[in-house]
Design a protein around this motif. Structure first.
Motif, PDB file in Angstrom:
ATOM      1  N   TYR A  57       4.734 -57.676  58.179  1.00  0.00           N
ATOM      2  CA  TYR A  57       6.160 -57.583  57.857  1.00  0.00           C
ATOM      3  C   TYR A  57       6.823 -58.953  57.966  1.00  0.00           C
ATOM      4  O   TYR A  57       6.325 -59.855  58.653  1.00  0.00           O
ATOM      5  CB  TYR A  57       6.858 -56.601  58.800  1.00  0.00           C
ATOM      6  N   ARG A  66       7.709 -54.991  54.443  1.00  0.00           N
ATOM      7  CA  ARG A  66       6.259 -55.169  54.458  1.00  0.00           C
ATOM      8  C   ARG A  66       5.795 -55.863  53.177  1.00  0.00           C
ATOM      9  O   ARG A  66       6.288 -55.590  52.088  1.00  0.00           O
ATOM     10  CB  ARG A  66       5.562 -53.816  54.577  1.00  0.00           C
ATOM     11  N   PRO A  95       9.323 -54.947  62.668  1.00  0.00           N
ATOM     12  CA  PRO A  95      10.102 -53.801  62.180  1.00  0.00           C
ATOM     13  C   PRO A  95      10.681 -52.939  63.287  1.00  0.00           C
ATOM     14  O   PRO A  95      11.645 -52.199  63.055  1.00  0.00           O
ATOM     15  CB  PRO A  95       9.081 -53.021  61.347  1.00  0.00           C
TER      16      PRO A  95
END
Length: 368
Positions: free
Chosen positions: A179, A191, A183
């Motif tokens: 990512y 992503r 996240p």
């Protein structure tokens, strides 16, 4: 985007957190059964499979009652010794019903850093795969000290992929890809589906935190991707906790694919040609013709040798005129070649006094 079913030879890395229950320290039997079904599916497609599996220390610490904290080196080695036999038996038991034979392969960093050991490892793995065996590879934690350790199985898996010439490496992880930010902290993180080039910016996005049972974080995975893709191996990071993780990946599960810009065989030949030769062998016309047809170099075709060099060294391959035909990694020292040059492969053991390989330079270790 790559698909798993398109691979010729695939290396699959399995993290401790997927294989061992954090609370009980026991194997996740249902997950392992699902993985076995996936391996059987790949083998049914004619794909060679190598498993690089963590889990021996995590299993062993539970059996020995060691605390779930950082272990001293000797405690880790003891846990690995106890856990490794259980890990190997577990893989054997789940794959045997699918008529798949397994083999345990334990390695250290020295096995890839030393070219002699590297050639031995490569030859053994190639033989196992040619016989349809699924090697189960792990770091030899019972003997490895900090100086000879990979330290994480992400980079070990990448090195194994290079060693066996795999065209795909799959890292089954507790995250579903790379990512732009963490996240779990940044809700705007996105992503990456495909990464064609590993830039400094991509490396900077990789976090360094591992899960409770594993040593690798995203940083080690990106390092593994750099190693794999440079050797012509496409790599994927995907979330592996589902019961059929490889089937899920084939069906479009979230993942980040790092693409290779060259095939493994071509990458290997570029690596060989970049080495400085330590010596040379001069061939007869018959051997030159055989090599141009893609054959390995046998002792019978060698007329002269110039050294000194040792087994595993890169050497130049010359035509009778002295023109350089190519280069390769020698399976014999210059002294040994002087004893067996011009002789048939069946005579090697008698001449050297010990069993040896038929090829002086295998075609996979040669760039013509």
């Amino acid at each position: 985007m790559a698909t798993l079913s398109a691979a010729r030879r695939v290396v699959i890395k399995i993290g401790s957190a997927l294989l061992v229950d954090r609370t009980t320290g026991a194997l996740r039997a249902d997950w392992l059964l699902g993985l076995a079904q996936d391996v059987s599916w790949l083998k049914g497609l004619g794909i060679d499979v190598v498993l690089v599996s963590s889990g021996s220390i995590a299993l062993g610490r539970g059996v020995l009652g060691l605390p779930p904290t950082t272990l001293a080196l000797e405690q880790s080695q003891a846990a690995a010794a106890v856990g490794q036999i259980r890990l190997a038996r577990a893989y054997e038991e789940v794959l045997a019903p699918h008529m798949i034979t397994t083999a345990q392969v334990l390695v250290t960093l020295e096995d890839s850093a030393d070219r002699r050991r590297y050639l031995n490892s490569r030859a053994t793995m190639e033989q196992l795969l040619s016989l349809g065996v699924v090697p189960i590879v792990n770091e030899n934690d019972t003997v490895a000290t900090d100086e000879i350790r990979y330290g994480d199985n992400d980079r070990l898996a990448a090195q194994i992929a290079v060693t066996v010439g795999a065209d795909q490496l799959i890292l089954l992880s507790d995250v579903d890809g790379l990512y732009s930010a963490n996240p779990s902290i940044d809700p705007t993180a996105t992503r990456f589906d495909v990464i064609d080039t590993i830039t400094a910016e991509i490396e900077a996005m990789a976090g360094d935190a591992g899960s409770g049972l594993s040593k690798g974080g995203m940083k080690t995975k990106v390092m593994a991707a750099r190693t794999a893709t440079a050797a012509g191996c496409t790599m994927a990071i995907t979330e592996g906790s589902v019961l059929r993780p490889l089937t899920a990946l084939e069906n479009g599960a979230n993942a980040t694919w790092f693409t290779a810009q060259i095939d493994p065989a071509s990458a290997r030949k570029l690596w060989i040609t970049a080495m400085k030769p330590r010596g040379s062998v001069t061939l007869d016309d018959g051997a030159v013709a055989a090599l141009t047809r893609g054959k390995s170099l046998l002792p019978a075709g060698v007329r002269a040798v110039a050294g000194p060099f040792e087994r595993g060294d890169a050497i130049a391959i010359q035509e009778p005129s002295g023109r350089v035909l190519g280069a390769g990694l020698s399976r014999y020292s210059s002294d040994e070649i002087n004893l067996i040059k011009g002789r048939k492969s069946a005579e090697i053991e008698e001449l050297l006094g010990y069993p040896a390989r038929a090829a002086l330079i295998h075609r996979d270790d040669m760039a013509v």
